[in-house]
Design a protein around this motif. Structure first.
Motif, PDB file in Angstrom:
ATOM      1  N   SER B 109      60.339  13.952 -41.978  1.00 59.88           N
ATOM      2  CA  SER B 109      61.037  12.983 -41.127  1.00 59.88           C
ATOM      3  C   SER B 109      60.685  11.569 -41.583  1.00 59.88           C
ATOM      4  CB  SER B 109      60.619  13.159 -39.660  1.00 59.88           C
ATOM      5  OG  SER B 109      59.229  12.889 -39.521  1.00 59.88           O
ATOM      6  N   SER B 137      74.140  19.058 -46.657  1.00 63.56           N
ATOM      7  CA  SER B 137      73.719  20.334 -46.078  1.00 63.56           C
ATOM      8  C   SER B 137      74.978  21.130 -45.737  1.00 63.56           C
ATOM      9  CB  SER B 137      72.821  20.140 -44.856  1.00 63.56           C
ATOM     10  OG  SER B 137      73.493  19.436 -43.849  1.00 63.56           O
ATOM     11  N   ASP B 285      70.050  17.249 -44.343  1.00 64.16           N
ATOM     12  CA  ASP B 285      69.385  17.381 -43.037  1.00 64.16           C
ATOM     13  C   ASP B 285      68.556  16.154 -42.656  1.00 64.16           C
ATOM     14  OD1 ASP B 285      70.492  19.849 -42.631  1.00 64.16           O
ATOM     15  OD2 ASP B 285      68.761  20.963 -43.399  1.00 64.16           O
ATOM     16  N   LEU B 286      67.882  15.575 -43.628  1.00 64.64           N
ATOM     17  CA  LEU B 286      67.012  14.432 -43.317  1.00 64.64           C
ATOM     18  C   LEU B 286      67.822  13.292 -42.696  1.00 64.64           C
ATOM     19  CD1 LEU B 286      64.103  13.306 -43.563  1.00 64.64           C
ATOM     20  CD2 LEU B 286      64.847  12.254 -45.712  1.00 64.64           C
ATOM     21  N   VAL B 288      70.769  13.590 -41.102  1.00 67.01           N
ATOM     22  CA  VAL B 288      71.298  14.007 -39.796  1.00 67.01           C
ATOM     23  C   VAL B 288      70.178  13.980 -38.754  1.00 67.01           C
ATOM     24  CG1 VAL B 288      72.367  15.904 -38.515  1.00 67.01           C
ATOM     25  CG2 VAL B 288      73.132  15.391 -40.847  1.00 67.01           C
ATOM     26  N   GLN B 289      69.035  14.582 -39.098  1.00 60.16           N
ATOM     27  CA  GLN B 289      67.921  14.621 -38.143  1.00 60.16           C
ATOM     28  C   GLN B 289      67.311  13.237 -37.916  1.00 60.16           C
ATOM     29  OE1 GLN B 289      65.579  17.674 -40.008  1.00 60.16           O
ATOM     30  NE2 GLN B 289      67.097  19.241 -39.510  1.00 60.16           N
ATOM     31  N   GLY B 290      67.428  12.368 -38.929  1.00 64.27           N
ATOM     32  CA  GLY B 290      66.905  11.001 -38.799  1.00 64.27           C
ATOM     33  C   GLY B 290      67.821  10.080 -38.008  1.00 64.27           C
ATOM     34  N   GLY B 291      68.948  10.611 -37.554  1.00 64.03           N
ATOM     35  CA  GLY B 291      69.826   9.848 -36.676  1.00 64.03           C
ATOM     36  C   GLY B 291      70.675   8.788 -37.373  1.00 64.03           C
ATOM     37  N   LYS B 297      79.017  12.125 -36.917  1.00 68.71           N
ATOM     38  CA  LYS B 297      77.761  12.899 -36.947  1.00 68.71           C
ATOM     39  C   LYS B 297      77.625  13.731 -38.225  1.00 68.71           C
ATOM     40  CE  LYS B 297      77.077  13.113 -31.975  1.00 68.71           C
ATOM     41  NZ  LYS B 297      77.009  13.946 -30.781  1.00 68.71           N
TER      42      LYS B 297
END
Lengths: 124, 424
Positions: B109, B137, B285-286, B288-291, B297
């Motif tokens: 993250s 991803s 993913d990094l 997307v997960q990091g906002g 989205k």
């Protein structure tokens, strides 16, 4: 805020305003050379960075700083001087030279950008 | 006037004047620049940050893989004319020749407020500038049963080159003559617009030589071939008639791993022996997960002069993860070009210089239609200051007149040069 002394410089050799009609090699070289000299006087380091960055758009096929991988079949350009590179690019752009791909890519650059690229990548 | 730069400089000055170093922007030689992901975007960014700073920038590249494996050219591994070793490049030169600190790890993250990166190994790195190039991803959940079919080893994507690339070739090689190899394509945008069509050619080329009673069926969710349509269709008609079948507007909705069956929006089910199911894609993913995937989205919106995320300051995002400008493909070539613009912009920002107002990008995608013949698509993209995006230049770019061996030579020349430009 007024006290901030921002560094300003002339981006004209990177800009998109084409010197329309200035197709003769000497004219392009002279015009770009004058703009180049003016820009140099204002912020040489930043200008050099962006000129090198512009020339790096060629590096995917012709090598970092124009030093292509030898023996791959891809044309190597590191033996050409600036005037030779510029002439080739202007000829590809005008259609005087045809190729598989270079005539398509050369048309995407302004004459001034081609001059900048040639000046960066040409054999010194 | 570049407002961000202006504010950045003013806060740096105030910070210095008031003795608040935390507010000051780090100068180039003191700044820590962390690059996440050693693909075409990240590797090029790491190298060019060093090169364009005359080797003064401190650059750390975080990459979990020991070696770079190229997606471009990897369809030849699936077709069997090349091996994975032929498309694999070492990271050694980035470290030894260019002074990039290469760390074999992955990033769990990042925190854009604290300006830190958390590595999977547990270590935390502080950064002044973060470059994120996480690729794509695969949205496995967008197709019912696909995740289970993948786990069961029935379906493969091989849309990130590596072990799956070899595994998909093995599935092709062990398919019986008379079998069906199905490739499904999601709605654009996805990574590598011509890639699925090139892959179909490579599979057809293998079948024509080795299993001529077999078929490759291309199931495309799009209304037509997305890239080089005229050239691909000409090749399919002239070289692969009876072997390659193209079906537009076939949108896969479900996979049944037990019966090796694909289900569609509209059409009847299709059974196949090899199922190469490509689902919809989004930013890695990094991101997307990091906002920071703030476009639908799925993709990351960036300022195209700097490739800085519009959602997180000092986080620059490259390559397939971004929300593209019009006609900008998600390609390795393009990621390499993003990286050079971003590297110059980062150096300029850290030096307090005005950002280049007119960056330029090019793209070239070569596709192998058999072992030796190739077709290309090329474009030039100039920054449009009024619309704050890149636009292709009218009258520039284009495609091949037809497949040729000469362009086959140039395609390998391109590969060897871009690998050297990105990593060598």
């Amino acid at each position: 805020m007024k006290t901030i002394n921002r560094q300003r410089f002339d981006f004209s050799t990177l800009g998109r305003s084409v010197a329309r009609g200035a197709t003769a090699l000497a004219v392009v070289l002279a015009a770009a050379g004058a703009a180049h000299a003016q820009a140099q006087a204002q912020n040489p380091d930043a200008l050099k960075l962006y000129q090198r960055g512009l020339a790096a758009t060629c590096a995917n096929c012709h090598g970092t700083d124009g030093q292509g991988v030898v023996g791959t079949g891809m044309p190597v350009i590191n033996h050409l001087n600036s005037a030779e590179i510029l002439k080739k690019m202007l000829d590809y752009k005008s259609g005087a030279l045809t190729g598989t791909i270079m005539h398509q890519l050369a048309k995407g650059y302004t004459d001034e950008q081609l001059q900048t690229i040639a000046s960066v990548l040409g054999k010194k | 006037m570049n407002r961000r730069l202006f504010l950045g400089q003013s806060s740096a000055l105030f910070g210095a004047a008031l003795g608040m170093p935390g507010l000051a922007r780090a100068s180039l030689n003191k700044a820590q620049i962390v690059v996440v992901g050693g693909g075409y975007g990240g590797a090029t960014a790491a190298k060019y940050l060093r090169l364009l700073s005359n080797n003064t920038a401190n650059v750390t590249l975080i990459e979990p893989n020991a070696q770079f494996i190229s997606c471009p050219m990897s369809n030849l591994v699936i077709g069997g004319s090349k091996t994975l070793a032929d498309v694999t490049v070492s990271y050694d030169a980035l470290q030894k020749k260019h002074g990039v600190k290469v760390v074999k790890d992955s990033v769990a993250s990042f925190n854009a407020e604290k300006k830190t990166v958390q590595l999977a190994s547990g270590q935390t790195l502080a950064y002044d500038k973060l470059v994120v190039s996480p690729g794509i991803s695969l949205m496995l959940d967008s197709i019912e049963g696909l995740a289970q079919a993948n786990q069961a080893g029935v379906t493969l994507q091989a849309w990130k080159a590596g072990d799956e690339t070899v595994a998909l070739h093995k599935q092709l090689a062990s398919m019986k003559d008379g079998g069906v190899f199905a490739i499904s394509i999601p709605l654009a945008p996805y990574r590598c617009p011509p890639g699925p069509y090139e892959r179909a050619c490579q599979v057809a080329n293998y079948l024509k030589k080795n299993k001529p009673k077999s078929k490759v069926i291309v199931l495309d969710a799009n209304p037509d071939v997305i890239s080089k349509p005229g050239l691909f269709k000409k090749v399919w008609a002239e070289q692969y008639a009876g072997i390659l079948e193209y079906r537009p507007q076939f949108n896969v909705t479900a996979v049944d791993a037990k019966t090796k069956t694909l289900k569609f929006d509209v059409q009847d089910d299709l059974k196949a022996d090899v199922l190469n199911v490509l689902p919809a894609m989004r930013a890695g993913d990094l991101a997307v997960q990091g906002g920071i995937a703030n476009a639908n989205k799925r993709w990351v919106q960036v300022d195209f002069k700097t490739f800085e995320s519009t959602a997180a300051k000092d986080v620059h995002v490259l390559g397939d993860s971004i929300q593209v400008a019009p006609l900008m493909p998600k390609s390795g070539h393009m990621a390499n070009q993003h990286a050079k613009v971003a590297a110059a912009a980062i150096i300029a920002q850290l030096n307090g210089w005005e950002i280049n107002p007119a960056p330029v990008l090019t793209n070239t995608c070569y596709s192998f239609v058999n072992d030796t013949q190739v077709v290309h698509v090329a474009s030039v993209h100039q920054y449009d200051a009024a619309e704050k995006t890149f636009k292709t230049v009218a009258g520039s770019g284009g495609v091949s007149t037809g497949p040729t061996d000469l362009e086959g030579v140039y395609a390998w020349g391109w590969a060897r040069n871009i690998w050297a430009d990105s990593l060598g």
